[in-house]
Design a protein around this motif. Sequence first.
Motif, PDB file in Angstrom:
ATOM      1  N   ARG A  88       0.825  -1.212   0.000  1.00 16.40           N
ATOM      2  CA  ARG A  88       0.000   0.000   0.000  1.00 16.40           C
ATOM      3  C   ARG A  88       0.859   1.262   0.000  1.00 16.40           C
ATOM      4  O   ARG A  88       0.606   2.195  -0.763  1.00 16.40           O
ATOM      5  N   THR A  89       1.884   1.283   0.857  1.00 18.44           N
ATOM      6  CA  THR A  89       2.742   2.469   0.891  1.00 18.44           C
ATOM      7  C   THR A  89       3.550   2.619  -0.393  1.00 18.44           C
ATOM      8  O   THR A  89       3.622   3.735  -0.941  1.00 18.44           O
ATOM      9  N   ALA A  92       1.309   4.081  -2.849  1.00 17.26           N
ATOM     10  CA  ALA A  92       1.090   5.500  -2.559  1.00 17.26           C
ATOM     11  C   ALA A  92       2.269   6.336  -3.046  1.00 17.26           C
ATOM     12  O   ALA A  92       2.087   7.404  -3.643  1.00 17.26           O
ATOM     13  N   ASN A  93       3.485   5.850  -2.812  1.00 17.60           N
ATOM     14  CA  ASN A  93       4.672   6.575  -3.269  1.00 17.60           C
ATOM     15  C   ASN A  93       4.682   6.698  -4.791  1.00 17.60           C
ATOM     16  O   ASN A  93       5.045   7.751  -5.339  1.00 17.60           O
ATOM     17  N   GLU A 130      -6.217  -3.112  -3.961  1.00 19.58           N
ATOM     18  CA  GLU A 130      -5.505  -1.915  -3.523  1.00 19.58           C
ATOM     19  C   GLU A 130      -5.216  -0.944  -4.658  1.00 19.58           C
ATOM     20  O   GLU A 130      -4.798   0.197  -4.412  1.00 19.58           O
ATOM     21  N   ALA A 140      -6.170  10.142  -3.387  1.00 21.38           N
ATOM     22  CA  ALA A 140      -6.378   9.742  -1.991  1.00 21.38           C
ATOM     23  C   ALA A 140      -5.289   8.783  -1.535  1.00 21.38           C
ATOM     24  O   ALA A 140      -4.772   8.895  -0.411  1.00 21.38           O
ATOM     25  N   LEU A 141      -4.934   7.837  -2.397  1.00 23.94           N
ATOM     26  CA  LEU A 141      -3.859   6.899  -2.071  1.00 23.94           C
ATOM     27  C   LEU A 141      -2.527   7.618  -1.967  1.00 23.94           C
ATOM     28  O   LEU A 141      -1.730   7.361  -1.048  1.00 23.94           O
ATOM     29  N   HIS A 143      -1.764  10.480  -0.994  1.00 26.43           N
ATOM     30  CA  HIS A 143      -1.609  11.238   0.253  1.00 26.43           C
ATOM     31  C   HIS A 143      -1.075  10.363   1.390  1.00 26.43           C
ATOM     32  O   HIS A 143      -0.657  10.894   2.427  1.00 26.43           O
ATOM     33  N   ARG A 144      -1.043   9.051   1.168  1.00 21.27           N
ATOM     34  CA  ARG A 144      -0.528   8.142   2.194  1.00 21.27           C
ATOM     35  C   ARG A 144       0.946   7.798   1.967  1.00 21.27           C
ATOM     36  O   ARG A 144       1.454   6.851   2.539  1.00 21.27           O
ATOM     37  N   HIS A 145       1.619   8.578   1.149  1.00 18.07           N
ATOM     38  CA  HIS A 145       3.030   8.341   0.876  1.00 18.07           C
ATOM     39  C   HIS A 145       3.863   8.470   2.146  1.00 18.07           C
ATOM     40  O   HIS A 145       3.448   9.110   3.127  1.00 18.07           O
ATOM     41  N   ASP A 146       5.062   7.900   2.127  1.00 19.69           N
ATOM     42  CA  ASP A 146       5.916   7.979   3.308  1.00 19.69           C
ATOM     43  C   ASP A 146       6.868   9.166   3.214  1.00 19.69           C
ATOM     44  O   ASP A 146       6.858   9.930   2.236  1.00 19.69           O
ATOM     45  N   THR A 153       6.506  15.377  -4.520  1.00 20.34           N
ATOM     46  CA  THR A 153       5.200  14.785  -4.768  1.00 20.34           C
ATOM     47  C   THR A 153       4.315  15.704  -5.598  1.00 20.34           C
ATOM     48  O   THR A 153       4.502  16.917  -5.638  1.00 20.34           O
TER      49      THR A 153
END
Length: 279
Positions: A88-89, A92-93, A130, A140-141, A143-146, A153
């Motif tokens: 998932r991360t 997101a990245n 996912e 939306a996904l 925004h969950r980047h690390d 970004t």
Amino acid sequence: MTGRLFCGTSGWTYPPWRGVFYPKGVRQRDELPYMASRVSSIEINGSFYSLQRPSAWTSWYAQTPPGFVFAVKGPRFITHMKKLNDVRTPLANFYASGVLALREKLGPCLWQLPPNLGFDAARLATFFSELPRSTMEAVALAHRHDERMTDRTLLTTDADRPIRHALEVRHASFVTPDFLALLREHRIAVVVADTAGKWPLLRETTADFAYVRLHGDQELYVSGYTDEALDAWAATVRPWLDAGLDTYAYFDNDVKVRAPVDAMGLARRLDAYSPTTAR
């Protein structure tokens, strides 16, 4: 309504192409516009090896004409290193890296599995669940980047558009009706991959579009396609287009500078389905 053909090459930056396909005097920074004036689509494969920056995606958008489309290859970190587990991360990245800067030129996302990864329905179903299916879902996904993505970004989209996904497999265990049924359930296109007999060739459609990768029919990444072979591939693709399926076809036989020539050859055979001449 007939489908549209998006036909081109996997990548465009290859030193052996310079002075052969790219005329002498064409600067490296002008190679993408040169290629984009001759094909309707390109598969971005640099994103497979490393996350790109928003400035790169923005530049690629700006260098290509209206109606041009990019397919985008997902990171090998997700497919080859993580083997689709706990991604998932990383997803997101990837979507935070600037993919959405392609705007209306964003075509399918390609996920290429390694040869040592066999069919596991549960693993695939989790991965498919996912994947973002629209640009707003991708935002939306993203925004969950690390923290590694800080200051590099792009977390917006200019419009909400569908995102398509295609899966290329390279293990014999995928040659099963269960795999195709799973793809159809999740609306994922199986990649019809010509690999000189090395990996499975699944001549199926499992989504509302088709995706073809032509790596060489005699020698992987090397051999060109004869007129007869291109005629045969045109005959394969034409019924999909007639059925209303947009079809994305990319040549990856780049070693001897055959890919751009073969891409233009297939496109000529299917000219009535090109984005500029579609009926």
